[in-house]
Design a protein around this motif. Structure first.
Motif, PDB file in Angstrom:
ATOM      1  N   MET A   1     -28.210  19.261  62.382  1.00 21.37           N
ATOM      2  CA  MET A   1     -28.355  20.633  61.925  1.00 21.37           C
ATOM      3  C   MET A   1     -27.206  20.988  60.995  1.00 21.37           C
ATOM      4  N   SER A   2     -27.469  21.783  59.972  1.00 22.29           N
ATOM      5  CA  SER A   2     -26.422  22.197  59.065  1.00 22.29           C
ATOM      6  C   SER A   2     -26.722  23.593  58.560  1.00 22.29           C
ATOM      7  N   ALA A   3     -25.669  24.309  58.129  1.00 23.28           N
ATOM      8  CA  ALA A   3     -25.820  25.645  57.571  1.00 23.28           C
ATOM      9  C   ALA A   3     -24.977  25.713  56.318  1.00 23.28           C
ATOM     10  N   GLU A   4     -25.511  26.300  55.252  1.00 28.43           N
ATOM     11  CA  GLU A   4     -24.824  26.339  53.968  1.00 28.43           C
ATOM     12  C   GLU A   4     -24.418  27.754  53.598  1.00 28.43           C
ATOM     13  N   LYS A   5     -23.302  27.840  52.876  1.00 33.78           N
ATOM     14  CA  LYS A   5     -22.861  29.099  52.307  1.00 33.78           C
ATOM     15  C   LYS A   5     -22.202  28.801  50.975  1.00 33.78           C
ATOM     16  N   VAL A   6     -22.582  29.544  49.948  1.00 39.66           N
ATOM     17  CA  VAL A   6     -22.014  29.361  48.614  1.00 39.66           C
ATOM     18  C   VAL A   6     -21.003  30.468  48.358  1.00 39.66           C
ATOM     19  N   ILE A   7     -19.785  30.089  47.995  1.00 37.77           N
ATOM     20  CA  ILE A   7     -18.741  31.067  47.706  1.00 37.77           C
ATOM     21  C   ILE A   7     -18.069  30.714  46.382  1.00 37.77           C
ATOM     22  N   LEU A   8     -17.312  31.646  45.845  1.00 41.34           N
ATOM     23  CA  LEU A   8     -16.580  31.431  44.599  1.00 41.34           C
ATOM     24  C   LEU A   8     -15.105  31.295  44.929  1.00 41.34           C
ATOM     25  N   ILE A   9     -14.519  30.177  44.530  1.00 40.06           N
ATOM     26  CA  ILE A   9     -13.103  29.927  44.774  1.00 40.06           C
ATOM     27  C   ILE A   9     -12.434  29.589  43.447  1.00 40.06           C
ATOM     28  N   GLU A  10     -11.532  30.440  43.015  1.00 34.58           N
ATOM     29  CA  GLU A  10     -10.816  30.154  41.778  1.00 34.58           C
ATOM     30  C   GLU A  10      -9.704  29.143  42.037  1.00 34.58           C
ATOM     31  N   PRO A  11      -9.435  28.220  41.108  1.00 36.24           N
ATOM     32  CA  PRO A  11      -9.993  28.167  39.757  1.00 36.24           C
ATOM     33  C   PRO A  11     -11.168  27.203  39.607  1.00 36.24           C
ATOM     34  N   VAL A  12     -11.764  26.743  40.725  1.00 30.01           N
ATOM     35  CA  VAL A  12     -12.772  25.670  40.624  1.00 30.01           C
ATOM     36  C   VAL A  12     -14.201  26.190  40.491  1.00 30.01           C
ATOM     37  N   GLY A  13     -14.414  27.497  40.770  1.00 27.74           N
ATOM     38  CA  GLY A  13     -15.749  28.062  40.625  1.00 27.74           C
ATOM     39  C   GLY A  13     -16.577  27.995  41.894  1.00 27.74           C
ATOM     40  N   GLN A  14     -17.879  27.768  41.722  1.00 27.70           N
ATOM     41  CA  GLN A  14     -18.809  27.790  42.849  1.00 27.70           C
ATOM     42  C   GLN A  14     -18.573  26.615  43.791  1.00 27.70           C
ATOM     43  N   VAL A  15     -18.509  26.926  45.089  1.00 22.37           N
ATOM     44  CA  VAL A  15     -18.304  25.905  46.117  1.00 22.37           C
ATOM     45  C   VAL A  15     -19.336  26.116  47.231  1.00 22.37           C
ATOM     46  N   THR A  16     -20.002  25.053  47.625  1.00 21.15           N
ATOM     47  CA  THR A  16     -20.957  25.104  48.727  1.00 21.15           C
ATOM     48  C   THR A  16     -20.290  24.564  49.987  1.00 21.15           C
ATOM     49  N   LEU A  17     -20.237  25.415  51.022  1.00 21.86           N
ATOM     50  CA  LEU A  17     -19.695  25.004  52.319  1.00 21.86           C
ATOM     51  C   LEU A  17     -20.859  24.677  53.242  1.00 21.86           C
ATOM     52  N   VAL A  18     -20.833  23.514  53.817  1.00 20.46           N
ATOM     53  CA  VAL A  18     -21.915  23.072  54.696  1.00 20.46           C
ATOM     54  C   VAL A  18     -21.342  22.770  56.079  1.00 20.46           C
ATOM     55  N   ARG A  19     -21.723  23.571  57.062  1.00 20.69           N
ATOM     56  CA  ARG A  19     -21.320  23.292  58.445  1.00 20.69           C
ATOM     57  C   ARG A  19     -22.280  22.254  59.015  1.00 20.69           C
ATOM     58  N   ASN A  20     -21.725  21.136  59.423  1.00 20.95           N
ATOM     59  CA  ASN A  20     -22.553  20.018  59.866  1.00 20.95           C
ATOM     60  C   ASN A  20     -22.035  19.529  61.215  1.00 20.95           C
ATOM     61  N   GLU A  21     -22.917  19.485  62.188  1.00 17.98           N
ATOM     62  CA  GLU A  21     -22.488  19.090  63.539  1.00 17.98           C
ATOM     63  C   GLU A  21     -22.027  17.644  63.613  1.00 17.98           C
ATOM     64  N   ARG A  22     -22.348  16.842  62.599  1.00 17.94           N
ATOM     65  CA  ARG A  22     -21.891  15.445  62.577  1.00 17.94           C
ATOM     66  C   ARG A  22     -20.531  15.287  61.909  1.00 17.94           C
ATOM     67  N   SER A  23     -20.055  16.358  61.260  1.00 21.26           N
ATOM     68  CA  SER A  23     -18.778  16.281  60.555  1.00 21.26           C
ATOM     69  C   SER A  23     -17.613  16.542  61.505  1.00 21.26           C
ATOM     70  N   ARG A  24     -16.639  15.658  61.466  1.00 20.04           N
ATOM     71  CA  ARG A  24     -15.425  15.846  62.256  1.00 20.04           C
ATOM     72  C   ARG A  24     -14.259  16.272  61.373  1.00 20.04           C
ATOM     73  N   TYR A  25     -14.391  16.044  60.083  1.00 22.11           N
ATOM     74  CA  TYR A  25     -13.332  16.379  59.137  1.00 22.11           C
ATOM     75  C   TYR A  25     -13.948  17.108  57.939  1.00 22.11           C
ATOM     76  N   PHE A  26     -13.079  17.636  57.077  1.00 21.25           N
ATOM     77  CA  PHE A  26     -13.532  18.200  55.811  1.00 21.25           C
ATOM     78  C   PHE A  26     -13.771  17.054  54.832  1.00 21.25           C
ATOM     79  N   ARG A  27     -14.942  17.059  54.218  1.00 22.47           N
ATOM     80  CA  ARG A  27     -15.254  16.047  53.209  1.00 22.47           C
ATOM     81  C   ARG A  27     -15.682  16.759  51.927  1.00 22.47           C
ATOM     82  N   LEU A  28     -15.131  16.304  50.817  1.00 25.67           N
ATOM     83  CA  LEU A  28     -15.321  16.988  49.538  1.00 25.67           C
ATOM     84  C   LEU A  28     -15.945  16.053  48.520  1.00 25.67           C
ATOM     85  N   ARG A  29     -16.897  16.574  47.755  1.00 25.32           N
ATOM     86  CA  ARG A  29     -17.405  15.857  46.592  1.00 25.32           C
ATOM     87  C   ARG A  29     -17.765  16.868  45.518  1.00 25.32           C
ATOM     88  N   VAL A  30     -17.807  16.411  44.299  1.00 25.00           N
ATOM     89  CA  VAL A  30     -18.202  17.256  43.173  1.00 25.00           C
ATOM     90  C   VAL A  30     -19.556  16.770  42.688  1.00 25.00           C
TER      91      VAL A  30
END
Length: 237
Positions: A1-30
């Protein structure tokens, strides 16, 4: 299961945050759109995710610049084509962006009041192109794979057409073959090279000398084709 939220973070712009029950750490990709995508633990706070993104902002901006220089800007003079379709962009007087697909043409109608180079318009065009390639791939790739398998004495189990970010194709331990829909924008010789590459993996599971010897037998010049394939990006076009 996962839940998404799109927010604006300067200076990088739009960022999608995905809460994932399988994730134990923060993982980033562009993503190929240039937007950052963060997979995070379900219980992690949004504030912690924002701080994580900000700490990686220099890297994100660097990746965005690479993507910006690598992406095609689709316009009226662009000659982009898929296996069976040619892209055609038309400026019109109507009020909204539309598309018409048929007779080998992907026609994108863009109102005169819009700048075709805007990220929103370019993203719309890419979305249409991906859907066209998906339909082409589902029709063409399984048939062509079977032809090549029959010609060279290979057997495989199932074939799947997917939209993945990192591979043109793969072969599982039970000889199921996965093929990327983005193959439909490659020259025919490279499409066949990828299909033969995966068929060779039905007999040789790694990239050993035996694998390359087998591939060269069924696909002469395979090393050169492999180098040529590296000039293309799987999900940046």
């Amino acid at each position: 299961m996962s839940a998404e939220k799109v927010i604006l973070i300067e200076p990088v712009g739009q960022v999608t945050l995905v809460r994932n029950e399988r994730s134990r750490y923060f993982r980033l990709r562009v993503k190929p759109t240039g937007h950052a995508h963060v997979s995070m633990p379900v219980l992690a706070s949004e504030a912690k995710a924002v701080n994580f993104v900000k700490s990686k902002s220099a890297w994100i901006i660097q990746q965005q610049q690479k993507i910006k220089t690598g992406l095609t800007v689709f316009g009226q003079d662009n000659s982009f084509r898929t296996k069976f379709h040619q892209l055609k962009i038309v400026k019109v007087d109507q009020g909204q962006v539309t598309n018409l697909i048929g007779n080998g043409i992907i026609q994108i109608n863009i109102p005169n009041k819009y700048d075709y180079q805007s990220p929103t318009i370019q993203q719309f065009i890419r979305k249409i192109l991906i859907e066209v390639m998906r339909q082409e791939a589902k029709i063409y790739l399984p048939v062509r794979l079977q032809e090549l398998a029959s010609n060279h004495g290979f057997q495989f189990q199932k074939v799947f057409v997917k939209h993945v970010k990192s591979r043109w194709g793969s072969c599982s331990s039970v000889n199921n073959i996965n093929l990327n829909l983005h193959l439909m924008r490659l020259p025919d010789r490279l499409i066949d090279y990828v299909l033969l590459h995966e068929l060779a993996h039905t007999k040789e599971k790694n990239h050993s000398k035996n694998f390359w010897h087998l591939l060269e037998e069924i696909c002469p010049g395979s090393k050169q084709l492999d180098r040529e394939l590296k000039k293309y990006h799987v999900d940046i076009f």
